[in-house]
Scaffold this motif. Structure first.
Motif, PDB file in Angstrom:
ATOM      1  N   SER A  44       9.908   9.609   7.933  1.00 20.38           N
ATOM      2  CA  SER A  44       9.009   8.146   8.405  1.00 20.38           C
ATOM      3  C   SER A  44       8.274   8.048   7.552  1.00 20.38           C
ATOM      4  N   TYR A  45       7.520   8.754   6.699  1.00 16.83           N
ATOM      5  CA  TYR A  45       6.430   8.532   5.926  1.00 16.83           C
ATOM      6  C   TYR A  45       6.882   7.856   4.373  1.00 16.83           C
ATOM      7  N   VAL A  46       8.473   8.830   4.523  1.00 17.31           N
ATOM      8  CA  VAL A  46       8.666   8.690   2.727  1.00 17.31           C
ATOM      9  C   VAL A  46       9.446   6.679   2.737  1.00 17.31           C
ATOM     10  N   LYS A  47      10.248   6.212   4.681  1.00 15.58           N
ATOM     11  CA  LYS A  47      10.411   5.472   4.775  1.00 15.58           C
ATOM     12  C   LYS A  47       9.835   3.816   4.466  1.00 15.58           C
ATOM     13  N   SER A  48       8.018   4.416   4.413  1.00 18.12           N
ATOM     14  CA  SER A  48       6.986   3.210   4.378  1.00 18.12           C
ATOM     15  C   SER A  48       6.566   3.253   3.067  1.00 18.12           C
ATOM     16  N   LEU A  49       7.073   3.794   2.695  1.00 15.53           N
ATOM     17  CA  LEU A  49       7.104   3.209   1.095  1.00 15.53           C
ATOM     18  C   LEU A  49       7.899   2.954   0.595  1.00 15.53           C
ATOM     19  N   GLY A  50       8.746   2.821   1.701  1.00 16.81           N
ATOM     20  CA  GLY A  50       9.967   1.268   0.868  1.00 16.81           C
ATOM     21  C   GLY A  50      10.515   1.040   0.016  1.00 16.81           C
ATOM     22  N   ASN A  51      11.021   2.363  -0.249  1.00 17.45           N
ATOM     23  CA  ASN A  51      12.117   2.750  -1.453  1.00 17.45           C
ATOM     24  C   ASN A  51      13.131   4.332  -0.962  1.00 17.45           C
ATOM     25  N   THR A  52      14.172   4.020  -0.121  1.00 14.60           N
ATOM     26  CA  THR A  52      14.700   5.368   0.245  1.00 14.60           C
ATOM     27  C   THR A  52      16.252   4.939  -0.317  1.00 14.60           C
ATOM     28  N   THR A  53      17.300   5.594  -0.576  1.00 11.61           N
ATOM     29  CA  THR A  53      18.089   5.590  -0.761  1.00 11.61           C
ATOM     30  C   THR A  53      19.290   6.494   0.376  1.00 11.61           C
ATOM     31  N   THR A  54      20.537   5.910   0.363  1.00 13.09           N
ATOM     32  CA  THR A  54      21.843   6.667   1.356  1.00 13.09           C
ATOM     33  C   THR A  54      22.320   7.656   0.739  1.00 13.09           C
ATOM     34  N   ASN A  55      22.499   7.402  -0.821  1.00 12.02           N
ATOM     35  CA  ASN A  55      23.325   8.478  -1.957  1.00 12.02           C
ATOM     36  C   ASN A  55      22.115   8.664  -2.997  1.00 12.02           C
ATOM     37  N   TRP A  56      22.843  10.450  -2.483  1.00  9.65           N
ATOM     38  CA  TRP A  56      21.810  11.630  -3.252  1.00  9.65           C
ATOM     39  C   TRP A  56      22.555  11.449  -4.681  1.00  9.65           C
ATOM     40  N   LYS A  57      23.179  10.830  -5.321  1.00  5.70           N
ATOM     41  CA  LYS A  57      23.405  10.387  -6.501  1.00  5.70           C
ATOM     42  C   LYS A  57      22.800   9.489  -7.437  1.00  5.70           C
ATOM     43  N   SER A  58      21.748   9.068  -6.515  1.00  4.86           N
ATOM     44  CA  SER A  58      20.313   7.801  -6.908  1.00  4.86           C
ATOM     45  C   SER A  58      18.983   8.216  -6.585  1.00  4.86           C
ATOM     46  N   LEU A  59      18.722   9.660  -5.889  1.00  2.24           N
ATOM     47  CA  LEU A  59      17.306  10.748  -6.048  1.00  2.24           C
ATOM     48  C   LEU A  59      16.976  10.986  -7.541  1.00  2.24           C
ATOM     49  N   LYS A  60      16.047  11.278  -7.763  1.00  3.03           N
ATOM     50  CA  LYS A  60      15.415  11.456  -8.808  1.00  3.03           C
ATOM     51  C   LYS A  60      14.428  13.153  -9.018  1.00  3.03           C
ATOM     52  N   PRO A  61      14.705  14.081  -9.719  1.00  3.86           N
ATOM     53  CA  PRO A  61      13.713  15.299  -9.383  1.00  3.86           C
ATOM     54  C   PRO A  61      12.616  14.794  -8.510  1.00  3.86           C
ATOM     55  N   GLY A  62      12.301  15.477  -7.511  1.00  6.04           N
ATOM     56  CA  GLY A  62      10.833  15.305  -6.579  1.00  6.04           C
ATOM     57  C   GLY A  62      11.210  14.563  -5.335  1.00  6.04           C
ATOM     58  N   ASP A  63      11.752  14.132  -5.286  1.00  3.34           N
ATOM     59  CA  ASP A  63      12.378  12.896  -4.143  1.00  3.34           C
ATOM     60  C   ASP A  63      12.853  13.599  -3.609  1.00  3.34           C
ATOM     61  N   ARG A 100      25.747  15.724   4.875  1.00  7.74           N
ATOM     62  CA  ARG A 100      24.879  15.811   6.280  1.00  7.74           C
ATOM     63  C   ARG A 100      23.782  14.887   5.757  1.00  7.74           C
ATOM     64  N   PHE A 101      23.001  14.417   4.715  1.00 12.00           N
ATOM     65  CA  PHE A 101      22.487  13.783   4.388  1.00 12.00           C
ATOM     66  C   PHE A 101      22.593  11.949   4.283  1.00 12.00           C
ATOM     67  N   MET A 102      21.067  11.844   5.370  1.00  4.49           N
ATOM     68  CA  MET A 102      20.668  10.745   5.922  1.00  4.49           C
ATOM     69  C   MET A 102      20.286   9.831   3.913  1.00  4.49           C
ATOM     70  N   PHE A 103      19.251  10.040   3.841  1.00  3.56           N
ATOM     71  CA  PHE A 103      18.583   9.112   2.879  1.00  3.56           C
ATOM     72  C   PHE A 103      17.779   9.844   2.266  1.00  3.56           C
ATOM     73  N   GLY A 104      16.798   9.690   0.713  1.00  2.00           N
ATOM     74  CA  GLY A 104      15.707  10.099   0.365  1.00  2.00           C
ATOM     75  C   GLY A 104      15.020   9.383  -0.198  1.00  2.00           C
ATOM     76  N   GLY A 105      13.976   9.611  -0.992  1.00  2.00           N
ATOM     77  CA  GLY A 105      12.680   8.407  -1.386  1.00  2.00           C
ATOM     78  C   GLY A 105      11.990   9.562  -2.092  1.00  2.00           C
ATOM     79  N   SER A 106      10.566   8.976  -3.344  1.00  2.00           N
ATOM     80  CA  SER A 106       9.871   9.787  -3.449  1.00  2.00           C
ATOM     81  C   SER A 106       8.242   9.666  -2.249  1.00  2.00           C
ATOM     82  N   ALA A 107       7.635  10.304  -2.464  1.00  2.00           N
ATOM     83  CA  ALA A 107       6.834  10.608  -0.643  1.00  2.00           C
ATOM     84  C   ALA A 107       5.139  10.448  -1.950  1.00  2.00           C
ATOM     85  N   LEU A 108       5.720   9.670  -3.539  1.00  2.00           N
ATOM     86  CA  LEU A 108       4.425   9.715  -4.544  1.00  2.00           C
ATOM     87  C   LEU A 108       3.755   7.575  -4.958  1.00  2.00           C
TER      88      LEU A 108
END
Length: 262
Positions: free
Chosen positions: A174-193, A253-261
């Motif tokens: 919920s916190y990561v979503k609140s920051l407003g920059n998530t993706t459902t494609n893991w290949k779009s993630l950056k290290p540390g996400d 199983r991957f749902m979404f990901g994004g930065s917590a920073l």
């Protein structure tokens, strides 16, 4: 007469000094307008107690920018606390520069967005330090002898960047979503996400729904790049470890990901 002159000079000096101090303080402050309901916390920490929510349209005085993620503000009731720096929640309407300082008792984090890369490197290094640490569901957040998935992620961020994330995976999501920059494609993630996963249903892709928006988060890990995740999920797996994602149940199983920073 001489005593009166000295008194006048001292008074004038005190007044000028006070005005200068006030001018510096005023210059450091800025006005913020809340654009979306946001938690008004007592410390710059997502686990901190909150006064409640500041609502859209409310005005706050921004006293300082603690780091890339937190403003120290004062509301119209005179209460001092902390809100997210995200433009999703607050619009800064004063052009005066905001001083950057960490108030006593606050969390220490990366001081600017320019430090993000260094913070990510430190987070990953902190996480890798615990490779092999045993898994324990519901592990004690006050020690590092064992971890469950969210406790491990929380510890890596706390040590690496001074950021204290929520204690469980769903709250972290919920916190990561609140920051407003998530993706459902893991290949779009950056290290540390952060990566969030639904429950395990088997090793076949067909066992998982293509749309996971309504699924419940059951696991979290740190993306390392190059299709790898740093995490912990069971005693049998050996505790904290690194796994490949592609064409495995982790990908399905991957749902979404994004930065917590942010």
């Amino acid at each position: 007469m001489k005593k009166q002159f000295v008194a006048v000079v001292l008074a004038a000096t005190f007044t000028v000094g006070s005005l200068a101090a006030y001018a510096d303080q005023a210059h450091a402050a800025a006005t913020g307008t809340i654009t979306s309901s946001v938690n008004f916390r007592k410390q710059p920490d997502t686990s901190s107690a909150a006064y409640g929510y500041l609502k859209a349209g409310e005005k706050v005085t921004i006293l300082s920018k603690v780091n890339a993620w937190w403003y120290q503000v004062q509301d119209d009731q005179g209460r001092t606390g902390y809100i997210s720096t995200s433009s999703k929640y607050v619009r800064v309407s004063d052009s005066s520069p905001i001083s950057s300082e960490t108030p006593s008792g606050g969390s220490t984090t990366a001081s600017s967005t320019g430090d993000t890369t260094a913070a990510i490197d430190k987070i990953i290094a902190a996480g890798k330090k615990y490779l092999g640490t045993p898994y324990e569901y519901g592990s004690d957040r006050s020690n590092t002898r064992t971890f469950d998935c969210s406790d491990f992620v929380r510890q890596a961020f706390k040590e690496g960047a001074g950021v204290t994330l929520p204690s469980d995976s769903r709250a972290q999501g919920s916190y990561v979503k609140s920051l407003g920059n998530t993706t459902t494609n893991w290949k779009s993630l950056k290290p540390g996400d952060l990566m969030f996963f639904m429950e395990y249903r088997g090793s076949s892709k067909s066992s998982y729904p293509s749309n996971k928006a309504n699924q419940r988060i059951t696991h979290v890990g740190i993306y390392l790049g190059e299709g790898k995740v740093l995490h912990t999920y069971s005693k049998e797996s050996g505790g904290v470890r690194i796994d490949s994602i592609e064409n495995k149940h982790w990908e399905y199983r991957f749902m979404f990901g994004g930065s917590a920073l942010k």
